[in-house]
Enzyme design. Sequence first.
Site, PDB file in Angstrom:
ATOM      1  NE  ARG A  67      -3.404   2.819   0.790  1.00  0.00           N
ATOM      2  CZ  ARG A  67      -3.897   3.717  -0.815  1.00  0.00           C
ATOM      3  NH1 ARG A  67      -4.219   3.532  -1.628  1.00  0.00           N
ATOM      4  NH2 ARG A  67      -4.396   4.874   0.356  1.00  0.00           N
ATOM      5  CG  HIS A  69      -1.763   5.753   3.468  1.00  0.00           C
ATOM      6  ND1 HIS A  69      -3.153   5.758   2.952  1.00  0.00           N
ATOM      7  CD2 HIS A  69      -1.608   6.893   3.990  1.00  0.00           C
ATOM      8  CE1 HIS A  69      -3.854   6.803   3.642  1.00  0.00           C
ATOM      9  NE2 HIS A  69      -3.127   7.562   4.227  1.00  0.00           N
ATOM     10  CB  SER A  70      -0.224   9.776  -0.256  1.00  0.00           C
ATOM     11  OG  SER A  70       0.158   9.664  -1.404  1.00  0.00           O
ATOM     12  CD  GLU A  71       2.750  13.774   6.130  1.00  0.00           C
ATOM     13  OE1 GLU A  71       3.262  13.811   7.974  1.00  0.00           O
ATOM     14  OE2 GLU A  71       3.461  14.898   5.888  1.00  0.00           O
ATOM     15  CB  CYS A  72      -3.901  12.664   4.843  1.00  0.00           C
ATOM     16  SG  CYS A  72      -5.980  13.318   4.656  1.00  0.00           S
ATOM     17  NE  ARG A 111      -4.708  15.505  -6.231  1.00  0.00           N
ATOM     18  CZ  ARG A 111      -5.909  16.638  -5.520  1.00  0.00           C
ATOM     19  NH1 ARG A 111      -6.439  15.653  -4.515  1.00  0.00           N
ATOM     20  NH2 ARG A 111      -6.804  17.673  -5.795  1.00  0.00           N
ATOM     21  CG  ASP A 143      -1.660  13.234  -8.021  1.00  0.00           C
ATOM     22  OD1 ASP A 143      -0.883  13.378  -7.084  1.00  0.00           O
ATOM     23  OD2 ASP A 143      -2.812  12.117  -7.705  1.00  0.00           O
ATOM     24  NE  ARG A 145      -0.433  11.617  -5.078  1.00  0.00           N
ATOM     25  CZ  ARG A 145      -2.013  11.238  -4.695  1.00  0.00           C
ATOM     26  NH1 ARG A 145      -2.087   9.849  -3.061  1.00  0.00           N
ATOM     27  NH2 ARG A 145      -2.775  10.869  -4.686  1.00  0.00           N
ATOM     28  CE  LYS A 171      -1.250   6.450  -4.822  1.00  0.00           C
ATOM     29  NZ  LYS A 171      -2.466   6.226  -3.512  1.00  0.00           N
TER      30      LYS A 171
END
Length: 230
Positions: A67, A69-72, A111, A143, A145, A171
């Site tokens: 997975r 996962h982008s920090e939020c 993002r 986006d 990223r 991704k």
Amino acid sequence: MDVRPPAASIRTAVPVPLSFSDGFETTALAFTFDGLADGLEHLALGLGDRADPTQRAKDAASPPLIRVHSECLTGDVFGSQRCDCGPQLREGVQRLSETGGYLLYLRQEGRGIGLYAKLDAYVLQDSGLDTYQANVALGYEEDARDYGVAAQMLLALGVPRVALLTNNPDKAAQLASLGITVTSVVATGVHLSPANAHYLATKATHGSHTLDLPTTDGLRHQTPRESEAG
């Protein structure tokens, strides 16, 4: 043509007990890295059998579930319902604990535009823009990223082949272009609420996320209160 990123190396691996507000608990092996291209402090969490460093040799024979996962901060830490990031993180940790795999926690808030800019984007979203339009109105990409560091982390872990837990086709495409073989894509759950319905619908229609959502008439959403992508 695939372009492999510069090599990174494992800096530290340390067990970290995890506990979520709903009572779910597990242990992760937290990896830090040297040589990541952007210089940020990204983490990999080894979960399930990957929480045991003696089991990493399994990765070559059986691609682990991954997975990215982008920090939020607002969703992961404070439980904001403007997005689905917190529930996706919780889901990912449990599924990886059950199957064995790695959660890559990337410091790419909003993002990739940062925390303050994300909150600025919220203001524009509350005035009627969607999550992508708000980023562009602030002078950013829809986006921003870049998953090059994710590829670096996977290669440092000895994981060139992965099963990817995501609804975001970008991704998988980026990882493949960086030399990571994505053997399969496993869908995440749909974490729908009245507060994030418009946000999820926008991700599905504009961002091509594979989300099985109710029809528009079935989405009892509030005014566009949206945030970062999952």
